[in-house]
Design a protein around this motif. Structure first.
Motif, mmCIF file in Angstrom:
data_model
loop_
_atom_site.group_PDB
_atom_site.id
_atom_site.type_symbol
_atom_site.label_atom_id
_atom_site.label_comp_id
_atom_site.label_asym_id
_atom_site.label_seq_id
_atom_site.Cartn_x
_atom_site.Cartn_y
_atom_site.Cartn_z
ATOM 1 N N THR A 58 -2.390 10.714 11.700
ATOM 2 C CA THR A 58 -3.673 11.160 11.153
ATOM 3 C C THR A 58 -3.586 11.424 9.656
ATOM 4 O OG1 THR A 58 -4.409 12.119 13.249
ATOM 5 C CG2 THR A 58 -5.385 13.018 11.233
ATOM 6 N N GLU A 59 -2.539 12.127 9.225
ATOM 7 C CA GLU A 59 -2.389 12.437 7.808
ATOM 8 C C GLU A 59 -2.133 11.175 6.992
ATOM 9 O OE1 GLU A 59 -0.192 15.982 6.659
ATOM 10 O OE2 GLU A 59 -0.009 16.536 8.764
ATOM 11 N N LEU A 60 -1.328 10.260 7.527
ATOM 12 C CA LEU A 60 -1.036 9.017 6.804
ATOM 13 C C LEU A 60 -2.278 8.152 6.628
ATOM 14 C CD1 LEU A 60 2.385 7.721 8.204
ATOM 15 C CD2 LEU A 60 1.881 8.359 5.848
ATOM 16 N N VAL A 61 -2.999 7.928 7.725
ATOM 17 C CA VAL A 61 -4.142 7.023 7.634
ATOM 18 C C VAL A 61 -5.264 7.638 6.801
ATOM 19 C CG1 VAL A 61 -5.449 7.712 9.694
ATOM 20 C CG2 VAL A 61 -5.435 5.331 8.977
ATOM 21 N N THR A 62 -5.385 8.965 6.817
ATOM 22 C CA THR A 62 -6.384 9.625 5.974
ATOM 23 C C THR A 62 -6.080 9.389 4.499
ATOM 24 O OG1 THR A 62 -6.796 11.337 7.644
ATOM 25 C CG2 THR A 62 -7.445 11.827 5.371
ATOM 26 N N LYS A 63 -4.813 9.525 4.130
ATOM 27 C CA LYS A 63 -4.423 9.274 2.734
ATOM 28 C C LYS A 63 -4.565 7.798 2.377
ATOM 29 C CE LYS A 63 -1.362 13.179 1.680
ATOM 30 N NZ LYS A 63 -2.007 13.501 0.389
ATOM 31 N N LEU A 122 0.827 -1.205 0.000
ATOM 32 C CA LEU A 122 0.000 0.000 0.000
ATOM 33 C C LEU A 122 0.862 1.257 0.000
ATOM 34 C CD1 LEU A 122 -2.907 1.060 0.088
ATOM 35 C CD2 LEU A 122 -2.799 0.955 2.581
ATOM 36 N N ASP A 123 1.923 1.270 0.811
ATOM 37 C CA ASP A 123 2.786 2.451 0.893
ATOM 38 C C ASP A 123 3.456 2.747 -0.446
ATOM 39 O OD1 ASP A 123 2.235 3.003 3.545
ATOM 40 O OD2 ASP A 123 3.932 1.847 4.313
ATOM 41 N N MET A 124 3.939 1.718 -1.126
ATOM 42 C CA MET A 124 4.608 1.938 -2.406
ATOM 43 C C MET A 124 3.613 2.379 -3.474
ATOM 44 S SD MET A 124 7.705 -0.805 -2.695
ATOM 45 C CE MET A 124 8.486 0.253 -3.916
ATOM 46 N N GLN A 125 2.391 1.859 -3.402
ATOM 47 C CA GLN A 125 1.377 2.259 -4.367
ATOM 48 C C GLN A 125 1.079 3.752 -4.254
ATOM 49 O OE1 GLN A 125 -2.176 -0.143 -5.265
ATOM 50 N NE2 GLN A 125 -3.395 1.560 -4.503
ATOM 51 N N ILE A 126 0.919 4.236 -3.027
ATOM 52 C CA ILE A 126 0.559 5.641 -2.834
ATOM 53 C C ILE A 126 1.761 6.551 -3.063
ATOM 54 C CG2 ILE A 126 -0.446 7.314 -1.235
ATOM 55 C CD1 ILE A 126 -1.675 4.941 0.286
ATOM 56 N N SER A 127 2.933 6.142 -2.554
ATOM 57 C CA SER A 127 4.111 7.006 -2.595
ATOM 58 C C SER A 127 4.545 7.364 -4.008
ATOM 59 C CB SER A 127 5.283 6.336 -1.865
ATOM 60 O OG SER A 127 5.004 6.187 -0.502
ATOM 61 N N MET A 149 -6.766 5.698 3.598
ATOM 62 C CA MET A 149 -8.191 5.395 3.430
ATOM 63 C C MET A 149 -8.710 5.902 2.093
ATOM 64 S SD MET A 149 -9.198 3.704 6.144
ATOM 65 C CE MET A 149 -10.947 3.970 6.379
ATOM 66 N N GLN A 150 -8.230 7.075 1.682
ATOM 67 C CA GLN A 150 -8.636 7.614 0.373
ATOM 68 C C GLN A 150 -8.151 6.723 -0.756
ATOM 69 O OE1 GLN A 150 -6.870 11.503 0.637
ATOM 70 N NE2 GLN A 150 -8.588 12.397 1.768
ATOM 71 N N ALA A 151 -6.897 6.271 -0.659
ATOM 72 C CA ALA A 151 -6.342 5.402 -1.697
ATOM 73 C C ALA A 151 -7.009 4.037 -1.685
ATOM 74 C CB ALA A 151 -4.832 5.256 -1.505
ATOM 75 N N LEU A 152 -7.400 3.592 -0.501
ATOM 76 C CA LEU A 152 -7.986 2.262 -0.379
ATOM 77 C C LEU A 152 -9.295 2.141 -1.144
ATOM 78 C CD1 LEU A 152 -7.567 -0.494 0.978
ATOM 79 C CD2 LEU A 152 -9.028 0.315 2.833
ATOM 80 N N GLN A 153 -10.075 3.196 -1.184
ATOM 81 C CA GLN A 153 -11.326 3.147 -1.926
ATOM 82 C C GLN A 153 -11.063 2.928 -3.410
ATOM 83 O OE1 GLN A 153 -14.560 3.026 -0.809
ATOM 84 N NE2 GLN A 153 -14.876 2.512 -2.966
ATOM 85 N N LYS A 154 -10.040 3.596 -3.939
ATOM 86 C CA LYS A 154 -9.677 3.393 -5.339
ATOM 87 C C LYS A 154 -9.133 1.979 -5.551
ATOM 88 C CE LYS A 154 -8.501 8.279 -5.933
ATOM 89 N NZ LYS A 154 -7.417 9.257 -6.226
ATOM 90 N N LEU A 155 -8.293 1.528 -4.607
ATOM 91 C CA LEU A 155 -7.739 0.185 -4.696
ATOM 92 C C LEU A 155 -8.852 -0.860 -4.687
ATOM 93 C CD1 LEU A 155 -5.395 -1.911 -4.487
ATOM 94 C CD2 LEU A 155 -5.553 -1.647 -2.009
ATOM 95 N N TYR A 156 -9.829 -0.662 -3.813
ATOM 96 C CA TYR A 156 -10.941 -1.608 -3.715
ATOM 97 C C TYR A 156 -11.690 -1.721 -5.039
ATOM 98 C CZ TYR A 156 -15.672 -3.199 -2.579
ATOM 99 O OH TYR A 156 -16.873 -3.847 -2.580
ATOM 100 N N PRO A 195 -12.770 0.513 10.759
ATOM 101 C CA PRO A 195 -13.467 1.798 10.587
ATOM 102 C C PRO A 195 -14.389 1.773 9.370
ATOM 103 C CG PRO A 195 -11.205 1.967 9.831
ATOM 104 C CD PRO A 195 -11.355 0.598 10.400
ATOM 105 N N GLU A 196 -15.673 1.746 9.613
ATOM 106 C CA GLU A 196 -16.642 1.750 8.517
ATOM 107 C C GLU A 196 -16.933 3.172 8.033
ATOM 108 O OE1 GLU A 196 -17.521 -0.843 7.046
ATOM 109 O OE2 GLU A 196 -16.769 -2.332 8.461
ATOM 110 N N GLU A 197 -16.561 4.142 8.840
ATOM 111 C CA GLU A 197 -16.725 5.536 8.434
ATOM 112 C C GLU A 197 -15.561 6.335 8.997
ATOM 113 O OE1 GLU A 197 -19.710 6.996 11.973
ATOM 114 O OE2 GLU A 197 -20.576 6.169 10.147
ATOM 115 N N GLU A 198 -15.378 7.531 8.506
ATOM 116 C CA GLU A 198 -14.229 8.318 8.906
ATOM 117 C C GLU A 198 -14.303 8.676 10.382
ATOM 118 O OE1 GLU A 198 -11.884 12.363 7.502
ATOM 119 O OE2 GLU A 198 -13.412 11.457 6.224
ATOM 120 N N LEU A 199 -13.197 8.429 11.079
ATOM 121 C CA LEU A 199 -13.137 8.723 12.502
ATOM 122 C C LEU A 199 -12.553 10.108 12.733
ATOM 123 C CD1 LEU A 199 -11.630 5.370 13.858
ATOM 124 C CD2 LEU A 199 -14.021 6.057 13.895
#
Length: 378
Positions: A192-197, A138-143, A199-206, A239-243
């Motif tokens: 906070t900044e890392l996990v937010t990014k 995941l880290d390499m995909q986003i970075s 989660m955003q990338a994960l939706q596209k990955l999914y 987390p089913e929704e943003e915390l």
């Protein structure tokens, strides 16, 4: 995106190697331990400034040598470029220098200039292997497409290291608990900044990986990818929704503070999180067959290609290191169909029969660190 040429000096078992790549599909074949993977490692190193096989960069330099070079000429939508990574001994220490278009740059300026995706046998363990494999994926995909994320990751790892050192010092009576406060706040900000990014990338990955898996399985099964928050005491949170992430991390750090001090490390955070992979609602790691797990790994790696394309507008270069023999005919065919004519690909195989003998392919035979351009035909 395309690698046009590779030049190495004193890299692994190559004293000197210069190759050009006019083709989209480039096949390196030969027996084991001849240097096929070393060529892909040189490309990976040129793209990321690190190896996919070792963290000890001194191992990359040919034995008894005091300097090495990896140079890649490549093209992308911005034009023609060159990256050169030099290593040399200076005052008894190994130095590293990165030049992008002949200008010396820092690692964060280099990372992402040449986008590459590596698929190796280790990646077939993405489903049932350790969480670190999935975090790295995941880290390499986003970075590659988000330099801000890469910078955050570097800073987070530094803060994590410093916080862990302080935890050990507090445990050993060499520091006070209140000294944790500034490190906690910086940890919370970066986490906070890392996990937010993520989660955003994960939706596209999914979305991408789910489509890839559906294609591989002929729409017989549905792949779901979720972000899994973990701690080293077994606590899980899905987390089913943003915390409210700052509040979440602040509360968790306080609740775990004494445990972290006793153990001398930080038990919660992005460095411990995982991806939960479900097939028709069931854990692939626990209940998936080997075939299903390999289909998922293939779908995830193909999703990296499509993710990069969606983010920057062109496919990255694909490095396939000895995976063709690990895939059955159906999965191998799906992979080849995906990359056909769209993705420049470098493939290592023992048996070139595994790759269709197409006129547009380029074949390179590797024998004891010597590369020979081979003709078509069996």
């Amino acid at each position: 995106m395309k690698i046009q040429a590779l030049n190495t000096i004193n890299f692994r078992n190559y004293s000197s190697c210069t190759l050009t790549f006019p083709s989209m599909i480039n096949v390196f074949y030969g027996q084991n331990a001849q240097g096929k993977t070393n060529l892909l490692e040189a490309m990976f190193y040129g793209a990321f400034g690190l190896s996919h096989r070792t963290s000890a960069e001194e191992d990359l330099m040919k034995l008894h040598c005091q300097e090495s070079l990896v140079s890649l000429a490549f093209s992308n939508f911005t034009g023609e470029h060159e990256v050169r990574i030099k290593k040399y001994l200076q005052s008894g220490r190994l130095k590293k220098e990165i030049l992008l278009d002949r200008v010396k740059v820092k690692p964060k300026e280099h990372y992402g200039s040449l986008n590459v995706v590596m698929f190796s046998p280790e990646d077939l363990q993405l489903v049932k292997g350790e969480p670190a494999l999935r975090r790295r994926f995941l880290d390499m995909q986003i970075s590659q497409t988000d330099p801000v994320y890469y910078d955050l990751l570097v800073k987070y790892n530094r803060v994590l290291l410093q916080r862990n050192r302080l935890l050990k010092a507090i445990r050993d009576g060499l520091a006070q608990v209140n000294q944790l406060l500034p490190w906690n706040e910086e940890f919370i900000r970066l986490a906070t900044e890392l996990v937010t990014k993520r989660m955003q990338a994960l939706q596209k990955l999914y979305d991408i990986a789910g489509g890839n898996y559906a294609s591989i399985s002929n729409n017989k099964e549905q792949l779901t990818v979720k972000y899994e928050l973990k701690s080293n005491n077994g606590e899980l949170l899905y987390p089913e929704e943003e915390l409210d992430w700052p509040k979440f991390y602040r509360e968790k750090l306080l609740a775990r503070q004494q445990v972290d001090i006793v153990r001398g490390n930080t038990g919660l955070g992005p460095h411990r999180d995982d991806l939960l992979l479900l097939l028709d609602g069931l854990s692939l790691r626990s209940f998936g067959s080997q075939g299903q797990q390999r289909s998922c790994a293939l779908a995830l790696k193909l999703s990296q290609l499509e993710y990069v394309r969606q983010e920057i507008g062109e496919f990255p270069v694909l490095l396939l290191d000895d995976v063709m023999s690990e895939l059955d005919n159906e999965r191998r065919s799906h992979l080849l169909q995906f990359i056909d004519g769209r993705v420049q690909t470098f493939i290592t195989v023992n048996d070139r029969e595994l790759i269709p003998d197409l006129a547009t392919n380029a074949y390179f035979e590797i024998v004891q660190g010597q590369v020979r351009r081979a003709e078509h035909g069996r």
